[in-house]
Design a protein around this motif. Structure first.
Motif, PDB file in Angstrom:
ATOM      1  N   SER A  57       0.834  -1.196   0.000  1.00  0.00           N
ATOM      2  CA  SER A  57       0.000   0.000   0.000  1.00  0.00           C
ATOM      3  C   SER A  57       0.870   1.247   0.000  1.00  0.00           C
ATOM      4  O   SER A  57       1.861   1.336   0.729  1.00  0.00           O
ATOM      5  CB  SER A  57      -0.901  -0.003   1.238  1.00  0.00           C
ATOM      6  N   ILE A  58       0.503   2.200  -0.827  1.00  0.00           N
ATOM      7  CA  ILE A  58       1.223   3.475  -0.876  1.00  0.00           C
ATOM      8  C   ILE A  58       0.948   4.279   0.394  1.00  0.00           C
ATOM      9  O   ILE A  58       1.821   4.976   0.909  1.00  0.00           O
ATOM     10  CB  ILE A  58       0.813   4.284  -2.124  1.00  0.00           C
ATOM     11  N   ILE A  78      -4.501   3.039  -1.596  1.00  0.00           N
ATOM     12  CA  ILE A  78      -3.949   2.892  -2.948  1.00  0.00           C
ATOM     13  C   ILE A  78      -2.962   1.744  -2.924  1.00  0.00           C
ATOM     14  O   ILE A  78      -1.978   1.761  -2.186  1.00  0.00           O
ATOM     15  CB  ILE A  78      -3.228   4.183  -3.413  1.00  0.00           C
ATOM     16  N   LEU A  79      -3.243   0.739  -3.727  1.00  0.00           N
ATOM     17  CA  LEU A  79      -2.417  -0.460  -3.765  1.00  0.00           C
ATOM     18  C   LEU A  79      -1.454  -0.401  -4.946  1.00  0.00           C
ATOM     19  O   LEU A  79      -1.857  -0.174  -6.089  1.00  0.00           O
ATOM     20  CB  LEU A  79      -3.316  -1.699  -3.885  1.00  0.00           C
ATOM     21  N   GLU A  80      -0.175  -0.622  -4.666  1.00  0.00           N
ATOM     22  CA  GLU A  80       0.844  -0.638  -5.708  1.00  0.00           C
ATOM     23  C   GLU A  80       1.140  -2.090  -6.076  1.00  0.00           C
ATOM     24  O   GLU A  80       2.022  -2.744  -5.530  1.00  0.00           O
ATOM     25  CB  GLU A  80       2.122   0.056  -5.212  1.00  0.00           C
ATOM     26  N   GLY A 108       0.533  -1.700 -11.082  1.00  0.00           N
ATOM     27  CA  GLY A 108      -0.041  -0.359 -11.268  1.00  0.00           C
ATOM     28  C   GLY A 108      -0.688   0.099  -9.975  1.00  0.00           C
ATOM     29  O   GLY A 108      -0.847  -0.682  -9.031  1.00  0.00           O
ATOM     30  N   ASN A 109      -1.060   1.349  -9.900  1.00  0.00           N
ATOM     31  CA  ASN A 109      -1.702   1.883  -8.696  1.00  0.00           C
ATOM     32  C   ASN A 109      -3.216   1.726  -8.779  1.00  0.00           C
ATOM     33  O   ASN A 109      -3.845   2.191  -9.736  1.00  0.00           O
ATOM     34  CB  ASN A 109      -1.345   3.358  -8.513  1.00  0.00           C
ATOM     35  N   THR A 110      -3.773   1.052  -7.789  1.00  0.00           N
ATOM     36  CA  THR A 110      -5.204   0.752  -7.783  1.00  0.00           C
ATOM     37  C   THR A 110      -5.823   1.159  -6.457  1.00  0.00           C
ATOM     38  O   THR A 110      -5.276   0.855  -5.386  1.00  0.00           O
ATOM     39  CB  THR A 110      -5.452  -0.756  -8.009  1.00  0.00           C
ATOM     40  N   LYS A 111      -6.967   1.838  -6.521  1.00  0.00           N
ATOM     41  CA  LYS A 111      -7.688   2.208  -5.299  1.00  0.00           C
ATOM     42  C   LYS A 111      -8.574   1.036  -4.870  1.00  0.00           C
ATOM     43  O   LYS A 111      -9.363   0.513  -5.668  1.00  0.00           O
ATOM     44  CB  LYS A 111      -8.547   3.442  -5.557  1.00  0.00           C
ATOM     45  N   VAL A 112      -8.419   0.606  -3.609  1.00  0.00           N
ATOM     46  CA  VAL A 112      -9.203  -0.530  -3.108  1.00  0.00           C
ATOM     47  C   VAL A 112      -9.903  -0.163  -1.807  1.00  0.00           C
ATOM     48  O   VAL A 112      -9.393   0.628  -1.008  1.00  0.00           O
ATOM     49  CB  VAL A 112      -8.320  -1.786  -2.888  1.00  0.00           C
TER      50      VAL A 112
END
Length: 408
Positions: free
Chosen positions: A29-30, A149-151, A154-158
């Protein structure tokens, strides 16, 4: 007695940190990446456990092998590691040797208890994830209360539920999008990896094929929608049934169950193979081609630790949106060449052969499962992998010690 309880508590914490550091949202996670803290705590716990067990003698053979392994890895560091040097040193020259030293202090029963502790934590996480997956992800009774934001690819919002469960991934199955149960992990296959290992670690703990733990793990594994995980789980269950099942039940149940399982696997396999949205089957097929082509570039020492450039250059155009390989073995072969792959492959092969010859079926099952996971899941540089490498080498040496004692 107090010392034993203290050690047990620390070992639970050790297992929890190993799990936490293996492809969980917390370390990818960022917003709140805790990978460095987890690694430092893991090293501290192992050192503390070694200090507590200082009265345990390590056999000379094991000390020699630990020193040899450090020298072998250090040579690779000099010859081939040009980038991410600190990461390499942390994993292979600190954490791996520490695991080697600690596991060398444990006898067979103590090592078995450590594996059971690992499984109990995974089962606890499975119960938790099923609750949130059913009442949150599926039924929408519970609402997500956190976002991160999961790295990962790619960066994905979860969305997440109380930091205990995350809605990370959907998969396409026969053209339909289905939400996977990923628990605290970054994707279904990573959760499946943990569930399969947990099942393998306690496979022979209870002779009943169907028990509370196996039911929890089976249901959770099914909700991850990992075809590979389901197939391995079925194989393990069949093996246990053949070993412990009553003869009459085998004659009646086995043929029917086998037919059902074969059809289920075919349906799952075709669902993945014919799914043009996810291309998971095509990507896995392409990975084989990529591994062969990239390996030829530098077969001895590989392209370098964590260097993906050559592998990406050999990938087919259709999957450039997903440039991650799906096999630990493929990554190690490409990045580490023959020299570094030996650390991963030789111990597992020797362990399979030796455990089978000595009819040590518990270790044999774990070795087979590891081998399958090497080729179907990517976790090559995680603390879990460092633990498994140390476990494999120590198990081989333990079997050899047992043979020597028998001869004497």
């Amino acid at each position: 007695m107090i010392k034993i309880k203290y050690i047990s508590l620390l070992e639970y914490f050790l297992c929890f940190l190993v799990i936490l550091s293996c492809r969980t949202v917390y370390v990818h996670s960022i917003n709140y990446n805790i990978s460095t803290i987890v690694s430092l705590m893991l090293m501290f716990i192992i050192i503390f456990l070694i200090f507590i067990r200082h009265d345990k003698k390590i056999k000379t053979k094991k000390i020699f092998f630990i020193v040899f392994l450090i020298c072998y890895i250090f040579f690779y560091l000099i010859m081939a590691v040009k980038t991410n040097v600190m990461s390499f040193v942390k994993n292979f020259l600190i954490i791996l040797p520490l695991f080697m030293i600690y596991l060398s202090m444990l006898n067979r029963n103590e090592l078995g208890e450590l594996l059971k502790k690992y499984s109990r934590i995974i089962i606890g996480l499975a119960v938790c994830s099923l609750f949130f997956y059913l009442f949150g992800s599926c039924m929408k009774v519970l609402k997500p209360n956190i976002v991160t934001i999961l790295e990962w690819g790619g960066n994905t919002k979860v969305n997440g539920y109380f930091f205990l469960h995350f809605d990370v991934q959907t998969t396409s199955f026969f053209g339909k999008s289905i939400l996977r149960n990923t628990g605290i992990f970054v994707e279904g296959p990573m959760y499946s990896l943990q569930l399969i290992l947990a099942y393998a670690f306690i496979l022979f703990e209870d002779r009943k094929v169907i028990n509370k733990k196996s039911i929890i793990l089976a249901i959770t594994l099914f909700t991850t929608l990992s075809t590979t995980g389901m197939i391995i789980f079925v194989i393990l269950s069949f093996y246990k049934f053949l070993k412990f099942g009553e003869k009459k039940k085998k004659i009646l149940i086995l043929p029917i169950a086998l037919i059902i399982c074969v059809f289920a696997v075919i349906i799952l396999f075709n669902g993945k193979k014919n799914d043009t949205n996810s291309n998971s089957y095509s990507i896995r097929t392409d990975d084989i081609k990529v591994a062969i082509m990239s390996f030829k570039n530098n077969p001895i020492f590989g392209d370098g630790y964590m260097n993906n450039s050559v592998a990406i250059s050999n990938m087919s155009d259709f999957r450039l949106y997903n440039t991650g390989l799906s096999s630990t073995f493929a990554v190690i072969l490409i990045q580490g060449g023959i020299y570094f792959s030996i650390i991963y492959i030789l111990p597992i092969i020797f362990l399979m052969v030796k455990s089978y010859r000595e009819k040590d079926y518990e270790i044999f099952v774990i070795a087979i499962v590891e081998f399958l996971l090497y080729f179907t899941t990517i976790f090559q540089y995680t603390n879990l992998m460092m633990f498994l490498i140390a476990f494999n080498i120590n198990s081989i040496l333990n079997i050899e010690d047992k043979l020597c004692d028998t001869k004497l």
